[in-house]
Structure formats: C-alpha cells, structure tokens
Design an enzyme around this catalytic site. Structure first.
Site, PDB file in Angstrom:
ATOM      1  N   ASP A 119      82.753 -17.156 128.186  1.00  0.00           N
ATOM      2  CA  ASP A 119      83.465 -18.385 127.142  1.00  0.00           C
ATOM      3  C   ASP A 119      85.004 -18.031 127.390  1.00  0.00           C
ATOM      4  O   ASP A 119      85.293 -17.516 128.076  1.00  0.00           O
ATOM      5  CB  ASP A 119      83.383 -17.480 125.941  1.00  0.00           C
ATOM      6  CG  ASP A 119      81.465 -17.193 125.507  1.00  0.00           C
ATOM      7  OD1 ASP A 119      81.114 -17.750 125.859  1.00  0.00           O
ATOM      8  OD2 ASP A 119      81.829 -16.394 124.418  1.00  0.00           O
ATOM      9  N   ASP A 174      71.507 -21.314 116.634  1.00  0.00           N
ATOM     10  CA  ASP A 174      71.538 -20.230 116.254  1.00  0.00           C
ATOM     11  C   ASP A 174      70.995 -19.611 115.124  1.00  0.00           C
ATOM     12  O   ASP A 174      71.509 -21.305 113.621  1.00  0.00           O
ATOM     13  CB  ASP A 174      73.261 -20.241 116.374  1.00  0.00           C
ATOM     14  CG  ASP A 174      74.061 -20.450 118.022  1.00  0.00           C
ATOM     15  OD1 ASP A 174      73.527 -20.481 118.323  1.00  0.00           O
ATOM     16  OD2 ASP A 174      74.997 -21.334 117.522  1.00  0.00           O
TER      17      ASP A 174
END
Length: 245
Positions: A7, A129
């Site tokens: 990330d 998600d």
C-alpha cells in the site's frame, strides 16, 4: 499464487489498520529492490494500492507507477480510486497487467460491465470488501465507510454474464489484524462460483494460514503486513503454497 502487496502513500510503503488513514504505519523499504527480489524467488504478480488516488483521484501516483513499471518485469496489479475509463486505459497503457475496481462496482455497475467487455476479463479485478452481518456478506465501499444494500453473491451473479473472472475478496474485520483469514468465507464462495479466480486478502499471519487458504480452493492469496513485518519469508510462503498444489 502468492501475491505480495504494497500500500503506497506518496511513494512510501505503509499499512493502514482497518483502512484508517489516521492509523498508519510506515515501512522503510526500497520498493524496486523488493519487486526484483520477489520475482527472482518465483513471484509472478505484485499487488499495489494507490492510497493517495483512493483518497483523491487528483493525487494518483502515476509517475511512481510509470517508474516502477519501467524498472521491473514482474507483472503488476494496481487498485485504489480507479473510477473512469481514462484511469484504466492510463494504467494498462503503462503496462499494468490488471486493474482493480472497488467502489465503482456499486456506484457504476453498468460502466463496470462495459469495462469487462472492453478490456477483457483478464485485465479487470473486482474488489469486493465485505462484513458479515447476520450471516449476510454485506458489501462496503468508499474506504469501507459505507455499507451498501448489496450482498456478495448477488453482485457476483450480476457480473458473471459479462465475463467476470477475477475477484479480490476481503473480510474487512480481518484486514491488517494478523488474526487469521476467514477460511469459511473463502471455502463457501469458491464452492459457489467455481469459474471465478478468487484472491483472498486480510488477516494472514502464519504459514499455516497460507496452507489452510489453499485448501479452500482460492486461486491466490494477497499478503501484505506479514511479509513487511517478516512474520515469514517470501520463500517460505511460496514453498507452502507450492506444497499444497
């Protein structure tokens, strides 16, 4: 397949706890060196998340990705705030192998169907998600801040006729926790949708987790924090995955 994940905020590797930008940990790594090392160890694809772009599409780290892609031959999968046809085309033109679509899956379902047709099922990954509430796999979007009225299975069914192949499924309650993945979730969805190549993400802390995930039937496992914090090595992870083939 083992897919290491990074990330990125302002070109630096970070991890957010449960998607919270205020709960951030920085990692002092040389990303280009990591990519080449992973490739030399047998890794086929790397997952990058543009957290700047996810927060504000005007701040997409395109120059960074251009530099990364010009300096490595390992395949790259990129997600983070990808919302337009131009976003996808720009990344694919740079040489990205797969583009990960998140909130647009819910906000612009018709557009996502067109993207699957336009770019092909190998180039598009849907990031779904979820949080499990009352046994329902409820989809959350916009950095996990917003609960939708959709459940995982109905969204997969919606996109199947458009050639959907790749899904990155994260149990939000597990992400960044190192508490272990939701094995039952992955076992259930791989049994229900045998044509889909699922990527599991969230909670992986041990080599045993990798072995158990492989047994659920998923095609890939995304590993971030546990590699960054050296819970195990990339060689060990790769060996575990291969041994369960």
């Amino acid at each position: 397949m083992i897919i290491p994940a990074f990330d990125l905020i302002d070109g630096r590797a970070v991890r957010l706890y449960q998607g919270d930008y205020l709960n951030k940990k920085n990692y002092d790594i040389n990303l280009s060196c990591c990519l080449e090392e992973y490739k030399s160890k047998g890794i086929k694809i790397i997952h990058l998340v543009d957290l700047d772009g996810a927060k504000n599409s005007e701040n997409r780290q395109i120059e960074l990705f251009e530099k990364i892609l010009s300096n490595t031959t390992v395949s790259i999968q990129i997600g983070g705030g990808i919302r337009t046809t131009k976003d996808i085309s720009t990344l694919l033109d740079l040489g990205v192998k797969r583009v990960v679509i998140g909130s647009s899956v819910i906000h612009n379902k018709n557009k996502v169907k067109k993207w699957l047709k336009m770019y092909g099922s190998e180039s598009i990954v849907l990031a779904l998600d979820i949080k499990i509430n009352n046994n329902k796999k409820e989809i959350y979007i916009d950095g996990w801040q917003k609960r939708t009225n959709f459940i995982l299975e109905e969204i997969i069914e919606y996109f199947l006729p458009s050639g959907l192949k790749h899904i990155l499924c994260t149990d939000i309650s597990k992400d960044g926790t190192l508490l272990g993945p939701n094995f039952n979730l992955y076992k259930e969805i791989t049994n229900s949708f045998k044509s889909i190549h699922f990527q599991a993400s969230g909670g992986i802390a041990t080599l045993k987790d990798i072995i158990s995930l492989k047994k659920t039937g998923i095609k890939s496992v995304i590993i971030g924090r546990s590699l960054l914090e050296k819970k195990f090595t990339i060689e060990e992870a790769f060996k575990c995955w291969q041994s369960e083939s």
